[in-house]
Design a protein around this motif. Structure first.
Motif, PDB file in Angstrom:
ATOM      1  N   GLY A  76      12.944   1.769  -2.438  1.00  0.00           N
ATOM      2  CA  GLY A  76      12.632   0.956  -3.619  1.00  0.00           C
ATOM      3  C   GLY A  76      12.350  -0.488  -3.256  1.00  0.00           C
ATOM      4  N   GLU A  77      13.098  -1.026  -2.304  1.00  0.00           N
ATOM      5  CA  GLU A  77      12.865  -2.411  -1.862  1.00  0.00           C
ATOM      6  C   GLU A  77      11.508  -2.549  -1.168  1.00  0.00           C
ATOM      7  N   ILE A  78      11.105  -1.526  -0.440  1.00  0.00           N
ATOM      8  CA  ILE A  78       9.784  -1.547   0.207  1.00  0.00           C
ATOM      9  C   ILE A  78       8.691  -1.568  -0.861  1.00  0.00           C
ATOM     10  N   TYR A  79       8.830  -0.701  -1.869  1.00  0.00           N
ATOM     11  CA  TYR A  79       7.845  -0.675  -2.959  1.00  0.00           C
ATOM     12  C   TYR A  79       7.848  -1.988  -3.734  1.00  0.00           C
ATOM     13  N   LEU A  80       9.013  -2.562  -3.942  1.00  0.00           N
ATOM     14  CA  LEU A  80       9.116  -3.839  -4.649  1.00  0.00           C
ATOM     15  C   LEU A  80       8.381  -4.938  -3.892  1.00  0.00           C
ATOM     16  N   LYS A  81       8.583  -4.985  -2.598  1.00  0.00           N
ATOM     17  CA  LYS A  81       7.918  -6.012  -1.783  1.00  0.00           C
ATOM     18  C   LYS A  81       6.405  -5.827  -1.805  1.00  0.00           C
ATOM     19  N   ARG A  82       5.947  -4.580  -1.710  1.00  0.00           N
ATOM     20  CA  ARG A  82       4.503  -4.321  -1.739  1.00  0.00           C
ATOM     21  C   ARG A  82       3.922  -4.665  -3.107  1.00  0.00           C
ATOM     22  N   GLY A  83       4.638  -4.361  -4.156  1.00  0.00           N
ATOM     23  CA  GLY A  83       4.174  -4.732  -5.491  1.00  0.00           C
ATOM     24  C   GLY A  83       4.051  -6.238  -5.639  1.00  0.00           C
ATOM     25  N   GLU A 128       5.830  -4.354   6.993  1.00  0.00           N
ATOM     26  CA  GLU A 128       6.027  -5.020   5.696  1.00  0.00           C
ATOM     27  C   GLU A 128       5.483  -6.441   5.726  1.00  0.00           C
ATOM     28  N   GLU A 129       5.676  -7.151   6.810  1.00  0.00           N
ATOM     29  CA  GLU A 129       5.197  -8.529   6.911  1.00  0.00           C
ATOM     30  C   GLU A 129       3.675  -8.590   6.968  1.00  0.00           C
ATOM     31  N   LEU A 130       3.037  -7.564   7.507  1.00  0.00           N
ATOM     32  CA  LEU A 130       1.573  -7.544   7.565  1.00  0.00           C
ATOM     33  C   LEU A 130       0.936  -7.257   6.210  1.00  0.00           C
ATOM     34  N   GLY A 131       1.737  -6.918   5.231  1.00  0.00           N
ATOM     35  CA  GLY A 131       1.216  -6.608   3.907  1.00  0.00           C
ATOM     36  C   GLY A 131       0.461  -7.754   3.265  1.00  0.00           C
ATOM     37  N   HIS A 132       0.820  -8.994   3.589  1.00  0.00           N
ATOM     38  CA  HIS A 132       0.100 -10.148   3.032  1.00  0.00           C
ATOM     39  C   HIS A 132      -1.334 -10.212   3.553  1.00  0.00           C
ATOM     40  N   VAL A 133      -1.545  -9.698   4.756  1.00  0.00           N
ATOM     41  CA  VAL A 133      -2.878  -9.724   5.362  1.00  0.00           C
ATOM     42  C   VAL A 133      -3.774  -8.662   4.731  1.00  0.00           C
ATOM     43  N   PHE A 134      -3.188  -7.532   4.334  1.00  0.00           N
ATOM     44  CA  PHE A 134      -3.938  -6.420   3.757  1.00  0.00           C
ATOM     45  C   PHE A 134      -3.464  -6.132   2.331  1.00  0.00           C
ATOM     46  N   PRO A 135      -3.724  -7.039   1.401  1.00  0.00           N
ATOM     47  CA  PRO A 135      -3.193  -6.812   0.053  1.00  0.00           C
ATOM     48  C   PRO A 135      -3.861  -5.665  -0.703  1.00  0.00           C
ATOM     49  N   ASN A 136      -5.109  -5.316  -0.336  1.00  0.00           N
ATOM     50  CA  ASN A 136      -5.788  -4.265  -1.080  1.00  0.00           C
ATOM     51  C   ASN A 136      -6.523  -3.327  -0.128  1.00  0.00           C
ATOM     52  N   ASN A 137      -5.766  -2.710   0.769  1.00  0.00           N
ATOM     53  CA  ASN A 137      -6.321  -1.781   1.731  1.00  0.00           C
ATOM     54  C   ASN A 137      -5.659  -0.427   1.497  1.00  0.00           C
ATOM     55  N   GLN A 138      -6.460   0.591   1.185  1.00  0.00           N
ATOM     56  CA  GLN A 138      -5.911   1.898   0.837  1.00  0.00           C
ATOM     57  C   GLN A 138      -5.186   2.550   2.010  1.00  0.00           C
ATOM     58  N   GLU A 139      -5.701   2.368   3.199  1.00  0.00           N
ATOM     59  CA  GLU A 139      -5.039   2.957   4.368  1.00  0.00           C
ATOM     60  C   GLU A 139      -3.681   2.294   4.609  1.00  0.00           C
ATOM     61  N   PHE A 140      -3.632   0.987   4.404  1.00  0.00           N
ATOM     62  CA  PHE A 140      -2.359   0.279   4.567  1.00  0.00           C
ATOM     63  C   PHE A 140      -1.374   0.723   3.486  1.00  0.00           C
ATOM     64  N   ASP A 141      -1.881   0.963   2.285  1.00  0.00           N
ATOM     65  CA  ASP A 141      -1.017   1.461   1.211  1.00  0.00           C
ATOM     66  C   ASP A 141      -0.445   2.834   1.556  1.00  0.00           C
ATOM     67  N   LYS A 142      -1.255   3.688   2.167  1.00  0.00           N
ATOM     68  CA  LYS A 142      -0.758   4.994   2.605  1.00  0.00           C
ATOM     69  C   LYS A 142       0.327   4.827   3.666  1.00  0.00           C
ATOM     70  N   LEU A 143       0.142   3.851   4.556  1.00  0.00           N
ATOM     71  CA  LEU A 143       1.147   3.578   5.581  1.00  0.00           C
ATOM     72  C   LEU A 143       2.450   3.109   4.937  1.00  0.00           C
ATOM     73  N   ILE A 144       2.347   2.237   3.941  1.00  0.00           N
ATOM     74  CA  ILE A 144       3.541   1.757   3.224  1.00  0.00           C
ATOM     75  C   ILE A 144       4.249   2.924   2.536  1.00  0.00           C
ATOM     76  N   ASP A 145       3.484   3.820   1.916  1.00  0.00           N
ATOM     77  CA  ASP A 145       4.082   4.987   1.263  1.00  0.00           C
ATOM     78  C   ASP A 145       4.802   5.871   2.274  1.00  0.00           C
ATOM     79  N   THR A 146       4.206   6.041   3.444  1.00  0.00           N
ATOM     80  CA  THR A 146       4.836   6.839   4.497  1.00  0.00           C
ATOM     81  C   THR A 146       6.117   6.186   4.988  1.00  0.00           C
ATOM     82  N   ILE A 147       6.070   4.882   5.188  1.00  0.00           N
ATOM     83  CA  ILE A 147       7.254   4.150   5.648  1.00  0.00           C
ATOM     84  C   ILE A 147       8.367   4.235   4.601  1.00  0.00           C
ATOM     85  N   ALA A 148       8.008   4.106   3.334  1.00  0.00           N
ATOM     86  CA  ALA A 148       9.011   4.201   2.267  1.00  0.00           C
ATOM     87  C   ALA A 148       9.623   5.601   2.231  1.00  0.00           C
ATOM     88  N   SER A 149       8.799   6.611   2.400  1.00  0.00           N
ATOM     89  CA  SER A 149       9.296   7.982   2.409  1.00  0.00           C
ATOM     90  C   SER A 149      10.257   8.211   3.585  1.00  0.00           C
TER      91      SER A 149
END
Length: 169
Positions: free
Chosen positions: A49-56, A16-37
């Motif tokens: 929901g909090e994970i999705y909120l932070k990524r948004g 989650e903290e690395l999300g600032h480094v990769f704000p528009n990376n599709q592979e990182f977004d897939k990783l976030i979706d997997t982590i949220a799931s």
């Protein structure tokens, strides 16, 4: 999956903290979706929901408005519960900002009205006026001007005047 002794929470926090480094990376977004799931299965929908909120929020602050709408929308679906009204409010405000930034003022207005409903709940139930109420009313008045609905603007402006006197703004 299936590894109950794996230190998932620390891994999740690092990603989650690395999300600032990769704000528009599709592979990182897939990783976030997997982590949220996985978080939803391990903990609850609220954590997902909090994970999705932070990524948004990360995407919104990086000016990727369309992508932030997707994550705020996912957050709204997970946080639409009585015990997570704070997260729901933040998701709706984020959606409003993102919609407004891409010129969808009506969609922004709709999100602000929903966020206002949540923020006005403390006023109706406990008689407490918060800064959230002031912010929602102010943003709604501004949106009504952009839309061109002067009578609605005047109503929100009048409400803003009444509420601002109550908390001395």
């Amino acid at each position: 999956k299936g590894l109950i002794d794996y230190p998932f929470d620390s891994f999740k926090t690092i990603i989650e903290e690395l999300g600032h480094v990769f704000p528009n990376n599709q592979e990182f977004d897939k990783l976030i979706d997997t982590i949220a799931s996985l978080s939803e299965k391990r903990n609850s929908e609220l954590v997902a929901g909090e994970i999705y909120l932070k990524r948004g929020g990360q995407k919104l602050f990086a000016n990727y408005y369309k992508e932030s709408i997707v994550y705020f929308g996912k957050a709204v679906l997970k946080l639409a519960k009585e015990e997570s009204l704070h997260g729901m409010y933040l998701s709706l405000i984020g959606l409003s900002k993102a919609y407004s930034s891409i010129g969808l003022i009506w969609a922004s207005n709709n999100c602000l009205i929903s966020a206002s409903s949540i923020s006005f709940k403390s006023w109706y139930e406990k008689g407490i006026i918060t800064k959230r109420i002031i912010n929602c009313v102010k943003e709604l008045a501004i949106n009504e001007l952009f839309i061109g609905r002067v009578p609605s603007f005047l109503i929100w402006h009048e409400l803003y005047q009444i509420i601002s006197k109550q908390i001395e703004i």
